[in-house]
Every structure is written in C-alpha cells, then in structure tokens.
Design a protein around this motif. Structure first.
Motif, PDB file in Angstrom:
ATOM      1  N   SER A 127      85.416  -3.158 -36.540  1.00  0.00           N
ATOM      2  CA  SER A 127      85.901  -2.098 -35.662  1.00  0.00           C
ATOM      3  C   SER A 127      85.601  -2.365 -34.181  1.00  0.00           C
ATOM      4  CB  SER A 127      85.291  -0.755 -36.070  1.00  0.00           C
ATOM      5  OG  SER A 127      83.905  -0.744 -35.798  1.00  0.00           O
ATOM      6  N   TRP A 143      88.689  -2.833 -31.681  1.00  0.00           N
ATOM      7  CA  TRP A 143      89.412  -1.584 -31.472  1.00  0.00           C
ATOM      8  C   TRP A 143      88.600  -0.639 -30.585  1.00  0.00           C
ATOM      9  CZ3 TRP A 143      90.117  -4.654 -35.584  1.00  0.00           C
ATOM     10  CH2 TRP A 143      91.441  -4.945 -35.922  1.00  0.00           C
ATOM     11  N   SER A 144      87.296  -0.611 -30.765  1.00  0.00           N
ATOM     12  CA  SER A 144      86.441   0.236 -29.917  1.00  0.00           C
ATOM     13  C   SER A 144      86.514  -0.221 -28.469  1.00  0.00           C
ATOM     14  CB  SER A 144      84.983   0.171 -30.395  1.00  0.00           C
ATOM     15  OG  SER A 144      84.867   0.629 -31.703  1.00  0.00           O
ATOM     16  N   HIS A 183      89.829   0.744 -26.983  1.00  0.00           N
ATOM     17  CA  HIS A 183      89.889   2.198 -26.811  1.00  0.00           C
ATOM     18  C   HIS A 183      89.171   2.604 -25.526  1.00  0.00           C
ATOM     19  CE1 HIS A 183      89.804   6.466 -27.686  1.00  0.00           C
ATOM     20  NE2 HIS A 183      88.493   6.441 -27.456  1.00  0.00           N
ATOM     21  N   THR A 190      96.505   0.497 -25.185  1.00  0.00           N
ATOM     22  CA  THR A 190      97.292   1.058 -26.276  1.00  0.00           C
ATOM     23  C   THR A 190      97.264   0.114 -27.471  1.00  0.00           C
ATOM     24  OG1 THR A 190      99.328  -0.036 -25.601  1.00  0.00           O
ATOM     25  CG2 THR A 190      98.853   2.120 -24.602  1.00  0.00           C
ATOM     26  N   ASP A 191      97.737   0.598 -28.602  1.00  0.00           N
ATOM     27  CA  ASP A 191      97.784  -0.247 -29.799  1.00  0.00           C
ATOM     28  C   ASP A 191      98.628  -1.494 -29.559  1.00  0.00           C
ATOM     29  OD1 ASP A 191      96.150   1.401 -31.204  1.00  0.00           O
ATOM     30  OD2 ASP A 191      97.733   2.342 -32.375  1.00  0.00           O
TER      31      ASP A 191
END
Length: 86
Positions: A63, A66-67, A70, A75-76
């Motif tokens: 993770s 992604w952290s 973020h 953005t994704d």
C-alpha cells in the motif's frame, strides 16, 4: 513530533508515560493488553505473531506507493502512469 517518532512518520502511540513508534510494535503492545488479541497459549500466540509480521511485510508494503501518491495529490491515472515502463 520527533520526540515521539525519530523518523517523523506516523504512526506513534502514547500510552501513559510510554511512547511507541512503528505499526508492528504498536500492534504487539496493544495485543499484549488482551488475551483475545494476543493469546497466552504458545501456539496461538505464535500464529498471531506470524500473521502480524506477514501483514507488515506484504499488505502494508504493497500500500506504500498508493499512500505516497495520495498524499502528493496524484490521481489514479497519474499513479498508474508512474509504473508504466515502456
């Protein structure tokens, strides 16, 4: 913050006069407060520790990208573009 967490990261926990950093150390500390979380039976206690370490080394580490994105406001689409090699 550095007084509680020498790497200036989260998480850290203050329990009375005790300060603990690193998620695994915090989870072990909390587990030791309850036989339901960290059983006294040797075999069951070993299983809990195995799964805790497995989670810290696989799920938590997976993770991290992604952290980071973020917190950087990405953005994704930007996130997955970063991992494109070709």
């Amino acid at each position: 913050h550095y007084a509680h967490q020498p790497f200036a990261q989260v998480p850290w926990l203050k329990d009375g006069d005790l300060t603990i950093f690193e998620s695994g150390a915090i989870l072990l500390h909390l587990g030791e407060m309850s036989d339901a979380l960290l059983p006294t039976d040797r075999r069951a206690r070993s299983e809990v520790k195995e799964w805790l370490i497995a989670a810290l080394n696989s799920i938590e580490m997976a993770s991290v990208p992604w952290s980071l994105f973020h917190f950087m406001g990405q953005t994704d689409g930007q996130m997955f573009g970063f991992f494109d090699i070709g």
